[in-house]
Design a protein around this motif. Structure first.
Motif, PDB file in Angstrom:
ATOM      1  N   LEU A  78       0.907  -1.264   0.189  1.00 14.46           N
ATOM      2  CA  LEU A  78      -0.092   0.100   0.025  1.00 14.46           C
ATOM      3  C   LEU A  78       0.787   1.397  -0.086  1.00 14.46           C
ATOM      4  N   ASP A  79       1.946   1.215   0.788  1.00 10.47           N
ATOM      5  CA  ASP A  79       2.709   2.477   0.978  1.00 10.47           C
ATOM      6  C   ASP A  79       3.376   2.711  -0.597  1.00 10.47           C
TER       7      ASP A  79
ATOM      8  N   HIS B 279       0.451   3.793  -2.998  1.00 11.92           N
ATOM      9  CA  HIS B 279      -0.152   4.928  -2.757  1.00 11.92           C
ATOM     10  C   HIS B 279       0.615   6.158  -3.385  1.00 11.92           C
TER      11      HIS B 279
ATOM     12  N   GLN C 281      -5.792   1.432   9.697  1.00 15.25           N
ATOM     13  CA  GLN C 281      -6.413   1.914   8.368  1.00 15.25           C
ATOM     14  C   GLN C 281      -7.947   1.951   8.977  1.00 15.25           C
TER      15      GLN C 281
ATOM     16  N   TRP D 239      -4.783   4.946   2.092  1.00 18.13           N
ATOM     17  CA  TRP D 239      -3.567   4.570   2.962  1.00 18.13           C
ATOM     18  C   TRP D 239      -2.929   5.978   3.454  1.00 18.13           C
TER      19      TRP D 239
END
Length: 300
Positions: free
Chosen positions: A29-30, A33, A257, A279
């Motif tokens: 996700l990091d 995003h 989250q 995120w």
């Protein structure tokens, strides 16, 4: 794609478990995003610990959760020449030395006391290669994205092994060489590896490799307080979609989250699409560990 390059690098000593999922998901996700690149590297440098077929199972698990990688999967078992070249470069700088001592001989010390720094004590024995942790920049200081300023003196951690007596490569050297070669500039991993970072920083500096940013994550622990791990027989991640969907939702919640509860049964592509857009690593709480969610894996 942005300049962000991240990775998930499991050891194929067993299938992935919920703790692995949390780490893989956070790094994925990091990267996504940020519009960056996300790689998978199989850290199979210790063949006796890596049952045949486990790497393929890990890749199937990642795909079942929608965590698709960019570029070809790298296997560390094919990287001997690169690691040897790095070791020779370090030797040329006087930063490594051969060591014949056994763990039993220095068991009364907190860390290896450096007896072979001035020469091998037992020339008749096989030797490992150790890093001179007392040389180079000290202390090592960096700003972790979750745990703020970190400061360690590597010499207090000891002279870590880079190549074992049996000729196998150790994690510390392999991970630095591969992160450098793959241009990894963002590392997301568990806090159990935080105190490995000073050695890795020393190695990067010596090998003239750029420093990445670090985001260390809280550990996932079982009811008994033990780290969720393959060694502790943590249950393997499923690959059937009916069980994957709620587990993915639980992993997002575990990462602090706020996925909508209505998404708990949604297809992984839908959940990940929402999660990528929403995120926010600033939501992560800097606790040292996080308890395994109750009713894990149940389709409520």
């Amino acid at each position: 794609m942005s300049g962000y390059r991240g990775r998930f690098a499991p050891t194929p000593s067993g299938p992935l478990h919920f703790g692995s999922l949390v780490t893989a998901l956070a790094s994925y996700l990091d990267a996504r995003h940020a519009g960056g690149t996300w790689l998978v590297r199989i850290e199979d440098i210790d063949p006796p610990r890596c049952p045949p077929g486990t790497d393929a199972e890990i890749l199937r698990q990642l795909e079942a959760f929608g965590l698709h990688w960019d570029e070809e999967v790298r296997y560390q078992s094919s990287r001997h020449e690169a690691y040897q070249a790095a070791l020779e470069q370090l030797a040329g700088q006087g930063l490594v030395y051969p060591c014949s001592c056994s763990r039993k001989e220095w068991r009364d010390y907190a860390v290896y006391p450096g007896w072979c720094r001035g020469g091998v004590r037992h020339p008749e024995r096989p030797v490992a290669w150790r890093l001179r942790s007392d040389l180079g920049q000290r202390p090592i200081v960096w700003q972790d994205r979750l745990y703020a300023r970190q400061c360690f003196d590597p010499a207090e951690l000891g002279d870590v092994v880079l190549k074992r007596k049996d000729g196998l490569w150790a994690y510390q050297l392999a991970v630095v060489v591969d992160d450098g070669d793959q241009r990894i500039n963002e590392i997301v991993r568990g806090i159990d590896l935080l105190d490995n970072t000073p050695w890795q920083c020393q190695l990067r500096q010596a090998l003239d490799l750029p420093a990445p940013r670090y985001l260390h994550l809280p550990l996932i622990v079982a009811d008994n307080g033990q780290k969720l791990s393959k060694q502790n027989l943590a249950p393997a991640l499923p690959t059937d979609e009916t069980r994957v969907r709620p587990l993915l939702h639980q992993a997002l919640t575990t990462l602090d989250q706020v996925p909508d509860s209505s998404l708990a049964r949604a297809p992984v592509e839908e959940q990940l699409g929402e999660a990528i857009a929403a995120w926010d690593s600033a939501r992560l709480q800097p606790r040292r560990c996080r308890a395994l969610p109750g009713a894990l894996g149940q389709d409520k």
